[in-house]
Design a protein around this motif. Structure first.
Motif, short mmCIF file in Angstrom:
data_model
loop_
_atom_site.label_atom_id
_atom_site.label_comp_id
_atom_site.label_asym_id
_atom_site.label_seq_id
_atom_site.Cartn_x
_atom_site.Cartn_y
_atom_site.Cartn_z
N THR A 14 47.37 42.57 36.59
CA THR A 14 48.28 42.21 35.37
C THR A 14 47.93 40.92 34.95
OG1 THR A 14 50.03 43.59 36.53
CG2 THR A 14 50.57 41.81 35.06
N LEU A 15 47.53 39.84 35.68
CA LEU A 15 47.10 38.57 35.17
C LEU A 15 45.68 38.58 34.49
CD1 LEU A 15 48.31 36.46 38.44
CD2 LEU A 15 49.30 36.71 36.11
N ALA A 16 44.89 39.51 34.88
CA ALA A 16 43.47 39.57 34.57
C ALA A 16 43.09 40.20 33.39
CB ALA A 16 42.51 40.17 35.70
N TYR A 17 44.17 41.46 33.08
CA TYR A 17 43.72 42.42 32.22
C TYR A 17 44.62 42.47 30.90
CZ TYR A 17 39.79 43.75 35.15
OH TYR A 17 38.87 43.82 36.02
N PRO A 18 44.24 43.02 29.88
CA PRO A 18 45.18 43.38 28.72
C PRO A 18 46.13 44.32 29.27
CG PRO A 18 42.96 43.60 27.92
CD PRO A 18 42.90 43.18 29.23
N ASP A 19 47.41 44.66 28.67
CA ASP A 19 48.48 45.31 29.00
C ASP A 19 47.88 46.79 28.90
OD1 ASP A 19 50.31 43.27 29.21
OD2 ASP A 19 50.82 43.46 27.11
N PHE A 20 47.15 47.42 28.32
CA PHE A 20 46.59 48.48 28.15
C PHE A 20 45.79 49.18 29.32
CE2 PHE A 20 43.14 46.63 25.98
CZ PHE A 20 41.85 47.41 26.28
N LEU A 21 45.20 48.14 30.10
CA LEU A 21 43.90 48.43 30.90
C LEU A 21 44.57 48.64 32.37
CD1 LEU A 21 41.12 48.85 30.75
CD2 LEU A 21 40.86 46.72 31.32
N PRO A 22 45.51 48.03 33.05
CA PRO A 22 45.95 48.11 34.27
C PRO A 22 45.88 49.80 34.82
CG PRO A 22 47.01 46.29 33.34
CD PRO A 22 46.44 47.08 32.27
N PRO A 45 41.91 30.86 52.21
CA PRO A 45 41.62 30.62 53.59
C PRO A 45 42.74 30.31 54.38
CG PRO A 45 40.34 29.12 51.98
CD PRO A 45 41.07 30.06 51.23
N ASP A 46 43.70 29.65 53.72
CA ASP A 46 44.90 29.02 54.52
C ASP A 46 46.00 30.00 54.29
OD1 ASP A 46 45.19 28.77 51.87
OD2 ASP A 46 46.31 26.67 52.17
N SER A 47 45.84 31.21 53.78
CA SER A 47 46.94 31.93 53.78
C SER A 47 46.69 33.63 53.42
CB SER A 47 48.07 31.63 52.37
OG SER A 47 47.29 32.24 51.27
N SER A 48 47.43 34.43 53.30
CA SER A 48 47.08 35.75 52.61
C SER A 48 47.13 36.07 51.36
CB SER A 48 47.91 36.85 53.59
OG SER A 48 49.12 36.73 53.20
N THR A 49 47.11 35.06 50.39
CA THR A 49 47.45 35.02 48.93
C THR A 49 46.06 35.68 48.49
OG1 THR A 49 48.79 33.10 49.04
CG2 THR A 49 47.72 33.91 46.96
N LEU A 50 46.21 36.89 47.87
CA LEU A 50 45.11 37.53 47.27
C LEU A 50 44.61 36.63 46.13
CD1 LEU A 50 44.43 41.38 47.01
CD2 LEU A 50 44.49 39.89 44.80
N LEU A 51 43.11 36.40 45.92
CA LEU A 51 42.57 35.75 44.96
C LEU A 51 41.76 36.51 44.05
CD1 LEU A 51 41.06 32.68 46.94
CD2 LEU A 51 43.35 32.62 45.74
N GLY A 52 41.36 37.78 44.61
CA GLY A 52 40.56 38.71 43.87
C GLY A 52 40.18 39.92 44.61
N TYR A 53 39.65 41.07 43.91
CA TYR A 53 39.32 42.22 44.59
C TYR A 53 38.20 42.71 43.77
CZ TYR A 53 41.75 44.20 40.45
OH TYR A 53 42.00 44.89 39.32
N VAL A 88 39.58 38.55 39.45
CA VAL A 88 40.17 37.19 40.10
C VAL A 88 41.15 36.68 39.41
CG1 VAL A 88 39.17 34.97 40.80
CG2 VAL A 88 37.51 36.82 40.68
N VAL A 89 42.13 36.31 40.17
CA VAL A 89 43.36 35.76 39.21
C VAL A 89 42.92 34.30 38.56
CG1 VAL A 89 44.99 36.81 41.19
CG2 VAL A 89 44.11 34.58 41.47
N PRO A 90 43.49 34.13 37.74
CA PRO A 90 43.46 32.85 36.90
C PRO A 90 43.14 31.61 37.88
CG PRO A 90 44.85 34.27 35.60
CD PRO A 90 44.70 34.77 36.97
N ARG A 91 44.03 31.20 38.57
CA ARG A 91 43.79 29.93 39.49
C ARG A 91 42.60 30.01 40.19
NH1 ARG A 91 45.60 29.89 44.57
NH2 ARG A 91 46.64 31.55 45.29
N ALA A 92 42.14 30.99 40.65
CA ALA A 92 40.61 31.24 41.48
C ALA A 92 39.47 31.28 40.86
CB ALA A 92 41.05 32.20 42.59
N GLN A 93 39.52 31.32 39.40
CA GLN A 93 38.45 31.70 38.48
C GLN A 93 37.55 30.60 38.47
OE1 GLN A 93 39.81 33.31 34.76
NE2 GLN A 93 40.27 35.15 35.73
N GLY A 94 36.30 30.27 38.60
CA GLY A 94 35.47 29.22 38.67
C GLY A 94 34.97 28.81 39.85
N HIS A 95 35.49 29.37 41.22
CA HIS A 95 35.48 29.33 42.48
C HIS A 95 34.53 29.82 43.19
CE1 HIS A 95 38.02 25.64 41.89
NE2 HIS A 95 39.08 26.44 41.29
N GLY A 96 33.74 30.91 42.61
CA GLY A 96 32.78 31.78 43.26
C GLY A 96 33.31 32.74 43.86
#
Length: 166
Positions: A14-22, A45-53, A88-96
């Motif tokens: 939902t954070l990464a794609y336009p509304d028609f695509l999810p 690394p310090d939680s189970s928060t999903l950064l990307g898939y 990748v969620v926006p806050r994790a983009q650019g971190h590999g």
């Protein structure tokens, strides 16, 4: 990736794609059931928060699968590693995160005997995939139905491939 990751994946797309695509939870569960060794998540690394898939699976050298359509089986023999979705969620983009997911997935694909990678890129990501060695395949390359398949992915989507190793 586990079935319990799907809620986080739905939030991430939902954070990464336009509304028609999810795609739906059922889609992700379908691909996970068919190709569990080719579906991955990255968590903080310090939680189970999903950064990307990464959702990928063995595929043939023909047309890409239709968006959002459940598969009953994977093609056999498969020649391609199809990268269906890497987000990748926006806050994790650019971190590999995407690079790590793609390297992990590609290594598994090569271990499985797959020798080529393919994907459908949204227009906004074509430059990213070009920098990673992917090249567009056109309808002129013997795939007359390619335009129809790509229509579901949005305007200016491109089918792209590359040889292994990545």
């Amino acid at each position: 990736m586990l079935a319990s990751d799907v809620d986080g994946i739905l939030d991430a797309q939902t954070l990464a794609y336009p509304d028609f695509l999810p795609e739906s939870a059922e889609f992700f569960l379908n691909r996970l059931q068919l190709a569990p060794d080719h579906c991955w998540v990255a968590c903080a690394p310090d939680s189970s928060t999903l950064l990307g898939y990464l959702v990928s699976y063995p595929w043939d050298a023909g047309l890409p699968p239709s968006l959002g359509v459940a598969l009953t089986a994977l093609p056999s023999p498969a020649k391609h590693w199809f990268v269906h979705d890497c987000a990748v969620v926006p806050r994790a983009q650019g971190h590999g995160v995407a690079q790590s997911l793609l390297q992990t997935g590609a290594a598994r694909a090569m271990q499985s005997g797959l020798r080529r990678a393919s994907l459908v890129s949204l227009q906004s990501a074509v430059g990213y995939w070009l920098r990673h060695g992917y090249r567009p395949v056109s309808a002129m390359d013997g795939m007359r139905d390619l335009a129809d398949k790509l229509a579901g992915y949005g305007p200016d989507a491109r089918y792209m491939t590359r040889d292994f190793p990545l």
